[in-house]
Design a protein around this motif. Sequence first.
Motif, short mmCIF file in Angstrom:
data_model
loop_
_atom_site.label_atom_id
_atom_site.label_comp_id
_atom_site.label_asym_id
_atom_site.label_seq_id
_atom_site.Cartn_x
_atom_site.Cartn_y
_atom_site.Cartn_z
N ALA A 68 0.83 -1.21 0.00
CA ALA A 68 0.00 0.00 0.00
C ALA A 68 0.87 1.25 0.00
CB ALA A 68 -0.93 0.00 1.22
N TYR A 69 1.92 1.24 0.78
CA TYR A 69 2.86 2.38 0.84
C TYR A 69 3.55 2.57 -0.50
CZ TYR A 69 6.61 5.28 2.89
OH TYR A 69 7.48 6.30 3.19
N LEU A 70 4.04 1.46 -1.06
CA LEU A 70 4.77 1.52 -2.34
C LEU A 70 3.86 1.96 -3.48
CD1 LEU A 70 7.45 0.90 -3.80
CD2 LEU A 70 6.64 -1.44 -4.09
N LEU A 71 2.64 1.43 -3.50
CA LEU A 71 1.69 1.79 -4.57
C LEU A 71 1.29 3.26 -4.49
CD1 LEU A 71 -0.60 -1.36 -4.64
CD2 LEU A 71 0.78 -0.53 -6.54
N ALA A 72 1.07 3.76 -3.29
CA ALA A 72 0.67 5.17 -3.14
C ALA A 72 1.76 6.09 -3.67
CB ALA A 72 0.39 5.47 -1.67
N ILE A 73 3.00 5.79 -3.34
CA ILE A 73 4.11 6.61 -3.84
C ILE A 73 4.19 6.55 -5.35
CG2 ILE A 73 6.63 6.84 -3.88
CD1 ILE A 73 6.68 5.88 -1.00
N THR A 74 4.14 5.34 -5.89
CA THR A 74 4.31 5.15 -7.33
C THR A 74 3.23 5.84 -8.14
OG1 THR A 74 5.36 3.00 -6.90
CG2 THR A 74 4.59 3.41 -9.14
N THR A 75 1.99 5.76 -7.69
CA THR A 75 0.88 6.25 -8.51
C THR A 75 0.76 7.77 -8.52
OG1 THR A 75 -0.60 5.86 -6.62
CG2 THR A 75 -0.51 4.16 -8.31
N LEU A 106 -1.89 7.14 13.09
CA LEU A 106 -3.00 6.23 12.80
C LEU A 106 -2.49 4.81 12.61
CD1 LEU A 106 -6.02 6.06 12.35
CD2 LEU A 106 -5.66 6.59 9.94
N CYS A 107 -1.33 4.64 11.96
CA CYS A 107 -0.73 3.31 11.80
C CYS A 107 -0.43 2.69 13.16
CB CYS A 107 0.57 3.40 10.99
SG CYS A 107 0.38 3.70 9.23
N GLY A 108 0.16 3.49 14.04
CA GLY A 108 0.57 2.97 15.34
C GLY A 108 -0.58 2.68 16.28
N SER A 109 -1.75 3.20 15.98
CA SER A 109 -2.91 2.96 16.86
C SER A 109 -4.00 2.16 16.16
CB SER A 109 -3.49 4.31 17.31
OG SER A 109 -3.85 5.11 16.19
N ALA A 110 -3.74 1.62 14.99
CA ALA A 110 -4.77 0.91 14.21
C ALA A 110 -5.23 -0.35 14.94
CB ALA A 110 -4.21 0.55 12.83
N PRO A 111 -6.54 -0.51 15.14
CA PRO A 111 -7.05 -1.70 15.81
C PRO A 111 -7.31 -2.87 14.86
CG PRO A 111 -8.82 -0.13 15.48
CD PRO A 111 -7.58 0.50 14.91
N ALA A 112 -7.30 -2.61 13.56
CA ALA A 112 -7.61 -3.65 12.58
C ALA A 112 -6.64 -3.55 11.40
CB ALA A 112 -9.05 -3.51 12.09
N LEU A 113 -6.46 -4.69 10.72
CA LEU A 113 -5.50 -4.74 9.62
C LEU A 113 -5.91 -3.81 8.48
CD1 LEU A 113 -2.98 -5.95 8.32
CD2 LEU A 113 -4.40 -7.85 7.50
N TRP A 114 -7.20 -3.78 8.15
CA TRP A 114 -7.64 -2.95 7.03
C TRP A 114 -7.36 -1.46 7.29
CZ3 TRP A 114 -11.10 1.03 7.42
CH2 TRP A 114 -11.90 1.07 8.55
N LEU A 115 -7.50 -1.05 8.56
CA LEU A 115 -7.24 0.34 8.91
C LEU A 115 -5.74 0.64 8.84
CD1 LEU A 115 -8.47 3.00 9.78
CD2 LEU A 115 -8.29 2.24 12.17
N LEU A 116 -4.92 -0.32 9.24
CA LEU A 116 -3.47 -0.15 9.15
C LEU A 116 -3.05 -0.02 7.69
CD1 LEU A 116 -0.59 -0.12 10.23
CD2 LEU A 116 -0.68 -2.62 10.39
N ILE A 117 -3.63 -0.83 6.81
CA ILE A 117 -3.29 -0.76 5.38
C ILE A 117 -3.72 0.60 4.80
CG2 ILE A 117 -3.81 -1.75 3.11
CD1 ILE A 117 -4.02 -4.48 4.52
N ALA A 118 -4.91 1.06 5.18
CA ALA A 118 -5.38 2.36 4.70
C ALA A 118 -4.48 3.48 5.20
CB ALA A 118 -6.82 2.59 5.14
N ALA A 119 -4.06 3.40 6.46
CA ALA A 119 -3.17 4.42 7.01
C ALA A 119 -1.81 4.39 6.32
CB ALA A 119 -3.01 4.20 8.52
N ARG A 120 -1.34 3.21 5.97
CA ARG A 120 -0.07 3.11 5.24
C ARG A 120 -0.17 3.74 3.86
NH1 ARG A 120 5.13 2.24 6.17
NH2 ARG A 120 5.37 0.58 4.63
N ALA A 121 -1.34 3.60 3.21
CA ALA A 121 -1.54 4.26 1.92
C ALA A 121 -1.49 5.78 2.07
CB ALA A 121 -2.88 3.82 1.31
N ALA A 122 -2.12 6.29 3.14
CA ALA A 122 -2.06 7.74 3.40
C ALA A 122 -0.63 8.17 3.71
CB ALA A 122 -2.99 8.09 4.56
N GLN A 123 0.09 7.34 4.46
CA GLN A 123 1.49 7.62 4.76
C GLN A 123 2.31 7.66 3.47
OE1 GLN A 123 3.73 4.59 6.89
NE2 GLN A 123 4.39 6.09 8.42
N GLY A 124 2.02 6.76 2.54
CA GLY A 124 2.71 6.74 1.25
C GLY A 124 2.42 7.98 0.43
N LEU A 125 1.19 8.50 0.53
CA LEU A 125 0.86 9.74 -0.17
C LEU A 125 1.70 10.90 0.37
CD1 LEU A 125 -0.88 11.33 -2.15
CD2 LEU A 125 -2.65 11.49 -0.39
#
Length: 493
Positions: A68-75, A106-125
């Motif tokens: 998610a992080y890599l894709l956000a940066i690339t796109t 948000l990544c460090g406090s994510a209670p669920a995997l899907w939220l962690l992945i979404a936060a990683r995408a935002a981090q990649g942006l």
Amino acid sequence: MKPTGIGEAARAAGGRTEPAPPVRWVLAGLSLSMLLSSLGTSIANVGLPTLAQAFGAPFQEVQWIVLAYLLAITTVIVSVGRLGDIVGRRRLLLAGVLLFTAASVLCGSAPALWLLIAARAAQGLGAAVMMALTMAFVGETVPKARTGSAMGLLGTMSAIGTALGPSLGGVLLSGFGWRALFLVNVPLGLLTLLLAHRHLPADRRPEPTAGRARFDHLGTLLLAVTLAAYALAMTTGRGRFGALNLALLAAAALGTGLFVRAEARAASPLIRPAVFRDPALSASLAMSTLVSTVMMATLVVGPFYLSRTLGLGEALVGLVLSAGPLVAALTGVPAGRIVDRFGASRMTVLGLAAMGAGSFLLSVTPQTLGVPGYLAPLVVVTAGYAVFQTANNTAVMADVPADRRGVTSGMLNLSRNLGLITGASVMGAVFSLASAAADVATARPDAVAGGMRITFAVAGVLIVVALAMAVGSRTLARRAAARPAVGGVKSKA
């Protein structure tokens, strides 16, 4: 006259002269920005097994924390670079750092995997903004004679972030748990935000008589979809190509055609079609992609060769692998000074020659030489990479018009990212085929050694292709400079 330094940028922005902050503070903020974005790329990998246990998820799902992080940066990296050219680089960089920092929380406090992945995408942006605009700021804050040194420093910080990620991640993981992998970015992000806010030059106000450039929404969408399709094609299946990969590649090819057509018709295109008719820039972007593909081979092949063939334990494998980024970190600043002294074109060729020599040495290294036999050529490859990266970035960014620095910097970073993505897939497939084993992780030591040699022979050939591009581009530049003046103005290539 275009602003070439901090003081001139301040005059252009506010119509008055303001005291220029020392360049070292500007570079400190830019360096931390580069460190954060590269650290975000490498620190999460070491935590994937722990995250799989924490969320009770299979590896196929957990790997999206990295993807998610890599894709956000690339796109979006080219698009955010262009957006910075239009709305102002300072305000967009501050927004990017703030987004990266908030997403880390948000990544460090994510209670669920899907939220962690979404936060990683935002981090990649946020990381994409930092990557694209950091190099763009060099052109307007650093004197031209010191551009190479500044690029070398940024390359050093990128290498330090890459090298520091696995080791720092391991310490944080064992001492504080997986959430610390992401929360460590928060204090660094706040410090970066403070330095950038205090010391970066104000955005220049557009001249009243000049027409304002518009953001190319259609081109941005097409490029993002195209790059996402290509990145997914290269990463889905972990190196094994199937029907889905081919369909994604076909979508990427179709998207490329539509993007080129849209840019030719756009009034204010994201990427001007004329850019690709510039042989020097096209060669620089192609070389960057090839070189990054080769550098990924060291990360794909190295762990298997060191563990399976040389019999090293996990700790020693990590130590040997960290030698590459360490060499890049130590070489970056000296490489920048050498580029400033001897010229970017000459040092581009020298860096590629060193990479080619190191790659071919690895292709003939007997396993009886052990770790030194692997490490010595790897040091040559990595030092050559540091010289090439600094020289190539300097050559591209030195004479870019002020209103195109962001998008050009984004294209440079994109070419590097595409090379890393392609290398992970293609060089991994070459290594697997050359090892002639169903699973490289359980292959015989001699089979892994043979696969390593063939993979680096292919890597050497790719560097030879890049070297031919560098020499050809340099020859064209010399011919253009030697053309007689027409009407009092020397013609340009």
